[in-house]
Design a protein around this motif. Structure first.
Motif, PDB file in Angstrom:
ATOM      1  N   VAL A  14      31.014  39.440  26.612  1.00  0.00           N
ATOM      2  CA  VAL A  14      31.990  38.437  26.962  1.00  0.00           C
ATOM      3  C   VAL A  14      33.234  39.279  27.505  1.00  0.00           C
ATOM      4  O   VAL A  14      33.622  40.132  26.597  1.00  0.00           O
ATOM      5  N   ALA A  15      33.646  38.924  28.738  1.00  0.00           N
ATOM      6  CA  ALA A  15      34.713  39.666  29.547  1.00  0.00           C
ATOM      7  C   ALA A  15      36.052  38.706  29.545  1.00  0.00           C
ATOM      8  O   ALA A  15      35.729  37.797  30.245  1.00  0.00           O
ATOM      9  N   PRO A  16      36.955  39.071  28.983  1.00  0.00           N
ATOM     10  CA  PRO A  16      38.112  38.274  29.152  1.00  0.00           C
ATOM     11  C   PRO A  16      38.862  38.317  30.561  1.00  0.00           C
ATOM     12  O   PRO A  16      38.544  39.330  31.257  1.00  0.00           O
ATOM     13  N   ILE A  17      39.314  37.174  31.112  1.00  0.00           N
ATOM     14  CA  ILE A  17      39.819  37.274  32.607  1.00  0.00           C
ATOM     15  C   ILE A  17      41.178  36.915  32.624  1.00  0.00           C
ATOM     16  O   ILE A  17      41.485  35.960  32.055  1.00  0.00           O
ATOM     17  N   VAL A  18      41.890  37.817  32.947  1.00  0.00           N
ATOM     18  CA  VAL A  18      43.504  37.749  32.947  1.00  0.00           C
ATOM     19  C   VAL A  18      43.942  37.564  34.465  1.00  0.00           C
ATOM     20  O   VAL A  18      43.605  38.225  35.342  1.00  0.00           O
ATOM     21  N   LEU A  19      44.686  36.500  34.616  1.00  0.00           N
ATOM     22  CA  LEU A  19      45.262  36.147  35.978  1.00  0.00           C
ATOM     23  C   LEU A  19      46.833  35.879  35.664  1.00  0.00           C
ATOM     24  O   LEU A  19      47.159  35.115  34.685  1.00  0.00           O
ATOM     25  N   HIS A  20      47.397  36.220  36.825  1.00  0.00           N
ATOM     26  CA  HIS A  20      48.999  36.169  36.785  1.00  0.00           C
ATOM     27  C   HIS A  20      49.628  36.500  35.428  1.00  0.00           C
ATOM     28  O   HIS A  20      50.426  35.907  34.979  1.00  0.00           O
ATOM     29  N   GLY A  39      40.659  32.835  31.026  1.00  0.00           N
ATOM     30  CA  GLY A  39      39.163  32.540  30.407  1.00  0.00           C
ATOM     31  C   GLY A  39      38.309  33.455  30.311  1.00  0.00           C
ATOM     32  O   GLY A  39      38.839  34.789  29.781  1.00  0.00           O
ATOM     33  N   GLU A  40      37.116  33.444  30.579  1.00  0.00           N
ATOM     34  CA  GLU A  40      36.182  34.454  30.215  1.00  0.00           C
ATOM     35  C   GLU A  40      35.054  34.380  31.062  1.00  0.00           C
ATOM     36  O   GLU A  40      34.707  33.338  31.541  1.00  0.00           O
ATOM     37  N   LEU A  41      34.329  35.656  31.188  1.00  0.00           N
ATOM     38  CA  LEU A  41      33.040  35.760  31.736  1.00  0.00           C
ATOM     39  C   LEU A  41      32.083  36.036  30.787  1.00  0.00           C
ATOM     40  O   LEU A  41      32.258  37.127  30.115  1.00  0.00           O
ATOM     41  N   TYR A  42      30.985  35.471  30.844  1.00  0.00           N
ATOM     42  CA  TYR A  42      29.943  35.449  29.818  1.00  0.00           C
ATOM     43  C   TYR A  42      28.573  35.749  30.490  1.00  0.00           C
ATOM     44  O   TYR A  42      28.356  34.897  31.154  1.00  0.00           O
ATOM     45  N   VAL A  43      27.882  36.923  29.956  1.00  0.00           N
ATOM     46  CA  VAL A  43      26.818  37.127  30.667  1.00  0.00           C
ATOM     47  C   VAL A  43      25.647  37.388  29.390  1.00  0.00           C
ATOM     48  O   VAL A  43      25.732  38.203  28.566  1.00  0.00           O
ATOM     49  N   ALA A  44      24.596  36.570  29.586  1.00  0.00           N
ATOM     50  CA  ALA A  44      23.382  37.079  28.183  1.00  0.00           C
ATOM     51  C   ALA A  44      22.259  37.387  28.778  1.00  0.00           C
ATOM     52  O   ALA A  44      21.827  37.436  30.129  1.00  0.00           O
ATOM     53  N   THR A  53      34.214  44.456  31.880  1.00  0.00           N
ATOM     54  CA  THR A  53      35.620  44.447  31.950  1.00  0.00           C
ATOM     55  C   THR A  53      36.063  44.804  33.315  1.00  0.00           C
ATOM     56  O   THR A  53      37.028  43.796  33.805  1.00  0.00           O
ATOM     57  N   VAL A  54      35.433  45.680  34.187  1.00  0.00           N
ATOM     58  CA  VAL A  54      35.725  45.865  35.448  1.00  0.00           C
ATOM     59  C   VAL A  54      35.290  44.582  36.336  1.00  0.00           C
ATOM     60  O   VAL A  54      36.109  44.119  37.268  1.00  0.00           O
ATOM     61  N   LEU A  55      34.329  44.267  36.274  1.00  0.00           N
ATOM     62  CA  LEU A  55      33.784  42.949  36.573  1.00  0.00           C
ATOM     63  C   LEU A  55      34.710  41.711  36.663  1.00  0.00           C
ATOM     64  O   LEU A  55      34.849  41.072  37.568  1.00  0.00           O
ATOM     65  N   ALA A  56      35.281  41.445  35.374  1.00  0.00           N
ATOM     66  CA  ALA A  56      36.115  40.434  35.006  1.00  0.00           C
ATOM     67  C   ALA A  56      37.388  40.712  35.945  1.00  0.00           C
ATOM     68  O   ALA A  56      38.106  39.701  36.326  1.00  0.00           O
ATOM     69  N   ALA A  57      37.972  41.950  36.160  1.00  0.00           N
ATOM     70  CA  ALA A  57      39.115  42.353  37.017  1.00  0.00           C
ATOM     71  C   ALA A  57      38.932  41.843  38.410  1.00  0.00           C
ATOM     72  O   ALA A  57      39.851  41.243  39.138  1.00  0.00           O
ATOM     73  N   ILE A  98      39.435  34.859  42.114  1.00  0.00           N
ATOM     74  CA  ILE A  98      40.038  33.401  41.810  1.00  0.00           C
ATOM     75  C   ILE A  98      41.418  33.488  42.328  1.00  0.00           C
ATOM     76  O   ILE A  98      41.695  32.226  42.735  1.00  0.00           O
ATOM     77  N   ALA A  99      42.043  34.364  42.081  1.00  0.00           N
ATOM     78  CA  ALA A  99      43.444  34.558  42.683  1.00  0.00           C
ATOM     79  C   ALA A  99      43.513  34.160  44.127  1.00  0.00           C
ATOM     80  O   ALA A  99      44.453  33.482  44.541  1.00  0.00           O
ATOM     81  N   GLN A 100      42.603  34.881  44.686  1.00  0.00           N
ATOM     82  CA  GLN A 100      42.680  34.767  46.296  1.00  0.00           C
ATOM     83  C   GLN A 100      42.341  33.281  46.572  1.00  0.00           C
ATOM     84  O   GLN A 100      42.907  32.639  47.474  1.00  0.00           O
ATOM     85  N   THR A 101      41.307  32.825  45.900  1.00  0.00           N
ATOM     86  CA  THR A 101      40.879  31.345  46.170  1.00  0.00           C
ATOM     87  C   THR A 101      42.185  30.447  45.937  1.00  0.00           C
ATOM     88  O   THR A 101      42.287  29.345  46.717  1.00  0.00           O
TER      89      THR A 101
END
Length: 383
Positions: free
Chosen positions: A134-140, A145-150, A167-171, A177-180
């Motif tokens: 589970v990787a936290p996503i930090v924006l602005h 939210g979070e990225l979850y891979v199982a 953690t790198v992938l979440a960044a 997401i910010a660009q979108t």
């Protein structure tokens, strides 16, 4: 996975998100790219909705368990069931900690190690998955939210190196997401009237072209309501342009409310005192009923003199509609006839018999190649 492979995975993730044309495509690219990069069988992207106190799933990709959908309409989890959302994503990170990813397994936390969420462990077992990262996503600058891979039971359990890579992938996902969001905001501004918040003429032109093509191909009913706010010049001249702007804003609200009677209708300001509703699907009678409600509510505004309203629908006897231009001309001619007659109700093209005056007016050859809409005003506006 070696450093070169991980670098390639990061690049592929970034490129996949950059190629997306909508939020949904961005979410799918983010989750799918992270799943492949981490060698998972399943991935999900979720957003933390603070105002509702819940974690809402935006997309599920990979091997879906029973009941899971790619773009779930209503899959969410109360924050209190996932304490790490507030403790880890918010309090700990805001206190200076890093938004690092963590690993959980279907066996639960190791002895002596506090687990973050027994609900998540239970979900792994229920869905036949052995572990997740589970990787936290930090924006602005705040937890988004979070990225979850199982991975399924039997596959290697994620390790610390996998969590660091997540953690790198979440960044990377956060940047995508910010660009979108920036692109969608630019598109929104390009197709939105700044005064009323309704769609603008550019948005109407694009939607109407698509609607007419749909009508030609599948016979879909396309209807256009064109409105002209009466008395705007008088209001501007006597009460000031700020009051005139307020009249336009209030009429925009009326149009939006009445447009809600027609599923999927587009309410727009064409410019100046001219507005329109574009509906695809509802019957002509339903559209006329909504237009009549527009007229009724406009009269009740405490400023202005009501509205002149014209309707043209492919369901009425107006002849073939092969272009957006012709439907616009028909609705426009109906609107100017309503204005000339000071009609309290909409004028509808094609409803006065074989020699309908609105259809005849709309189909007259015009000497003007551009700005042909304005020719009706000079000929038919009341003196």
């Amino acid at each position: 996975m070696g450093d070169d492979s991980r670098l390639a995975a990061v690049v592929a993730l970034a490129q996949g998100m950059a190629a997306a044309h909508s939020s949904r495509e961005t979410w799918r690219a983010a989750a799918g790219g992270a799943r492949r990069a981490l060698g998972g069988s399943f991935a999900a992207l979720s957003v933390w909705e603070r105002e509702l106190g819940r974690l809402r799933v935006l997309v599920n990709v990979g091997e879906l368990a029973e009941g899971e959908e790619e773009f779930p309409e209503d899959e969410w989890y109360p924050v209190h069931q996932f304490a790490e959302i507030t403790e880890f994503l918010h309090e700990r990170w805001a206190g200076g900690g890093e938004p690092d990813a963590w690993v959980e397994t279907a066996q639960g936390p190791e002895e002596g190690r506090a687990g973050y969420c027994h609900q998540r462990v239970a979900a792994l077992r229920r869905r036949g998955r052995g572990c997740c990262v589970v990787a936290p996503i930090v924006l602005h600058g705040r937890a988004w939210g979070e990225l979850y891979v199982a991975r399924p039971v039997g596959e290697p359990v994620f390790g610390r190196a996998d969590a660091d890579f997540a953690t790198v992938l979440a960044a990377v996902v956060a940047a995508g997401i910010a660009q979108t969001e920036r692109l969608e905001e630019a598109r929104r501004l390009a197709f939105t009237d700044s005064l009323t918040g309704l769609a603008n003429r550019r948005a109407v032109d694009a939607r109407l072209d698509e609607a007419v093509e749909l009508h030609r191909r599948d016979g879909a009913v396309v209807s256009l309501v064109v409105c002209d706010v009466n008395g705007l010049k008088r209001v501007n001249d006597t009460l000031g342009h700020s009051v005139g702007d307020r009249l336009l804003e209030r009429f925009g609200t009326v149009l939006s409310l009445c447009g809600a009677m027609l599923p999927g209708a587009l309410a727009a300001r064409l410019g100046g005192d001219e507005f329109c509703l574009l509906a695809v699907g509802p019957s002509a009678d339903e559209v006329v009923k909504a237009a009549d409600e527009v007229c009724r509510r406009a009269v009740e505004l405490d400023i202005g003199d009501g509205v002149a309203c014209g309707v043209a629908s492919t369901q009425d006897p107006i002849g073939p509609v092969r272009s957006a231009r012709r439907l616009f001309r028909l609705a426009d001619a109906a609107q100017y006839r309503a204005k000339a007659e000071r009609a309290a109700h909409p004028v509808v093209a094609g409803r006065e018999g074989p020699d309908d005056p609105v259809v005849r007016l709309a189909d007259e050859p015009s000497r003007e190649a551009d700005g042909e809409r304005r020719r009706f005003r000079g000929r038919h506006a009341p003196g």
